[in-house]
Design a protein around this motif. Structure first.
Motif, PDB file in Angstrom:
ATOM      1  N   GLY A  16       0.832  -1.195   0.000  1.00  0.00           N
ATOM      2  CA  GLY A  16       0.000   0.000   0.000  1.00  0.00           C
ATOM      3  C   GLY A  16       0.866   1.244   0.000  1.00  0.00           C
ATOM      4  O   GLY A  16       1.678   1.446   0.906  1.00  0.00           O
ATOM      5  N   GLN A  90       0.512  -0.406  -4.872  1.00  0.00           N
ATOM      6  CA  GLN A  90      -0.901  -0.054  -5.025  1.00  0.00           C
ATOM      7  C   GLN A  90      -1.176   1.272  -4.317  1.00  0.00           C
ATOM      8  O   GLN A  90      -0.549   1.585  -3.308  1.00  0.00           O
ATOM      9  CB  GLN A  90      -1.776  -1.136  -4.382  1.00  0.00           C
ATOM     10  N   SER A  91      -2.135   2.024  -4.803  1.00  0.00           N
ATOM     11  CA  SER A  91      -2.499   3.265  -4.120  1.00  0.00           C
ATOM     12  C   SER A  91      -3.255   2.965  -2.832  1.00  0.00           C
ATOM     13  O   SER A  91      -3.942   1.951  -2.715  1.00  0.00           O
ATOM     14  CB  SER A  91      -3.359   4.147  -5.039  1.00  0.00           C
ATOM     15  N   ASP A  93      -4.557   1.785   0.625  1.00  0.00           N
ATOM     16  CA  ASP A  93      -4.398   0.542   1.376  1.00  0.00           C
ATOM     17  C   ASP A  93      -4.938  -0.607   0.535  1.00  0.00           C
ATOM     18  O   ASP A  93      -6.037  -0.492  -0.041  1.00  0.00           O
ATOM     19  CB  ASP A  93      -5.151   0.620   2.698  1.00  0.00           C
ATOM     20  N   PRO A  94      -4.220  -1.721   0.452  1.00  0.00           N
ATOM     21  CA  PRO A  94      -4.678  -2.836  -0.403  1.00  0.00           C
ATOM     22  C   PRO A  94      -6.036  -3.411  -0.040  1.00  0.00           C
ATOM     23  O   PRO A  94      -6.661  -4.079  -0.866  1.00  0.00           O
ATOM     24  CB  PRO A  94      -3.576  -3.887  -0.212  1.00  0.00           C
ATOM     25  N   TYR A  97     -10.736  -0.951  -2.179  1.00  0.00           N
ATOM     26  CA  TYR A  97     -10.887  -0.536  -3.579  1.00  0.00           C
ATOM     27  C   TYR A  97      -9.566  -0.567  -4.339  1.00  0.00           C
ATOM     28  O   TYR A  97      -9.235   0.359  -5.091  1.00  0.00           O
ATOM     29  CB  TYR A  97     -11.504   0.875  -3.636  1.00  0.00           C
ATOM     30  N   SER A  98      -8.819  -1.642  -4.169  1.00  0.00           N
ATOM     31  CA  SER A  98      -7.484  -1.698  -4.769  1.00  0.00           C
ATOM     32  C   SER A  98      -7.343  -2.762  -5.851  1.00  0.00           C
ATOM     33  O   SER A  98      -6.274  -2.913  -6.429  1.00  0.00           O
ATOM     34  CB  SER A  98      -6.449  -1.977  -3.674  1.00  0.00           C
ATOM     35  N   THR A 100      -7.003  -5.821  -5.508  1.00  0.00           N
ATOM     36  CA  THR A 100      -5.998  -6.820  -5.142  1.00  0.00           C
ATOM     37  C   THR A 100      -6.614  -8.211  -4.938  1.00  0.00           C
ATOM     38  O   THR A 100      -5.900  -9.205  -5.001  1.00  0.00           O
ATOM     39  CB  THR A 100      -5.267  -6.424  -3.843  1.00  0.00           C
ATOM     40  N   SER A 121      -4.923   4.942   4.226  1.00  0.00           N
ATOM     41  CA  SER A 121      -5.975   5.205   3.249  1.00  0.00           C
ATOM     42  C   SER A 121      -6.247   6.697   3.125  1.00  0.00           C
ATOM     43  O   SER A 121      -5.939   7.486   4.029  1.00  0.00           O
ATOM     44  CB  SER A 121      -7.255   4.478   3.657  1.00  0.00           C
TER      45      SER A 121
END
Length: 258
Positions: A16, A90-91, A93-94, A97-98, A100, A121
């Motif tokens: 993240g 990833q933008s 926090d995983p 809405y990531s 992942t 986040s």
């Protein structure tokens, strides 16, 4: 300090990146970026400044123009065939809405080891920028993280109007393109004067924060052209209402203070 390239286990690290501010990366995220052989970088959602922590010889692969079907073979090739360590940056926090979930499923099916590293986040960074606590005693004690239905459908039981009925601190992700619809659903339960913080690219050099009433939410979004990477915080905590936690109240006894 740059770590030696062989100091990391050969696997995928789903990291993240936080909301965009390099100073809000966790120490673990920085260490992984400094040591990893390969960085898969979500370049449309993360500022390039975060790459300052990477090794000079690291392979940097932007992924904004790639599908999961193109990204997965890259992961498998670098980890299994080349025995390299790979950070999937990833933008935020995983866990939020990531996208992942499907990556982890496919990595598990391919028997590629992976580890998930949390990040800050946008809703947390926004609250800090706004100098507010989202859970003010006597005012609001619940935080709802959600989005409105768009190309990704929201389950009917999680429809925005039903969540708005709680009048909690509501943090609305991925909804700027449907802001008029979102505003109408929120107005079914929140008063029109409810304060809303419109937070665009929190932590980026070009961040914008606009504090408006709920009835001005759509108009402000459209006037400012805030269509991507925008978070809405709708909360009674944004008002001047006062409340006090009992934790530090002199009349409240607890384990460390009788």
């Amino acid at each position: 300090m740059k770590a030696h390239q062989n100091s990391l286990e050969s696997k995928v690290y789903i990291v993240g990146a936080g909301p965009g501010d390099p100073d809000l990366l966790t120490l673990k995220a920085q260490k992984l970026l400094a040591a990893a052989d390969v960085i898969l970088f979500a370049d449309s959602l993360i500022p390039e400044q975060l790459l300052q922590f990477c090794r000079e010889d690291a392979e940097i692969i932007p992924t904004a123009d790639k599908t999961l079907e193109e990204i997965l073979p890259l992961m498998i090739e670098r980890v299994r065939s080349q025995q390299k360590s790979l950070v999937r940056l990833q933008s935020g926090d995983p866990s939020l809405y990531s996208a992942t979930h499907e990556q982890m499923q496919l990595l598990a099916e391919a028997e590629i080891p992976f580890e998930v590293i949390p990040g800050i986040s946008a809703f947390q960074a926004a609250a800090a920028k706004l100098n507010i606590e989202l859970t003010v005693p006597g005012v609001v004690q619940t935080i709802i993280l959600t989005r409105i239905s768009g190309r990704t459908e929201v389950p009917e039981k999680e429809e925005l109007a039903s969540l708005a009925a709680h009048q909690a601190s509501l943090c609305l992700y991925l909804s700027a393109r449907h802001v008029e619809k979102a505003q109408a659903k929120l107005l079914e339960h929140y008063p029109p004067e409810t304060p809303v913080a419109i937070c665009f690219r929190i932590g980026w050099p070009d961040e914008k924060i606009r504090l408006v009433s709920l009835e001005q939410m759509a108009e402000c979004t459209q006037q400012e052209d805030l269509m991507r990477t925008t978070l809405y915080v709708i909360s009674p905590a944004l008002s001047t209402a006062k409340g006090r936690s009992r934790l530090y109240n002199p009349e409240y006894s607890r384990l460390f203070r009788q």
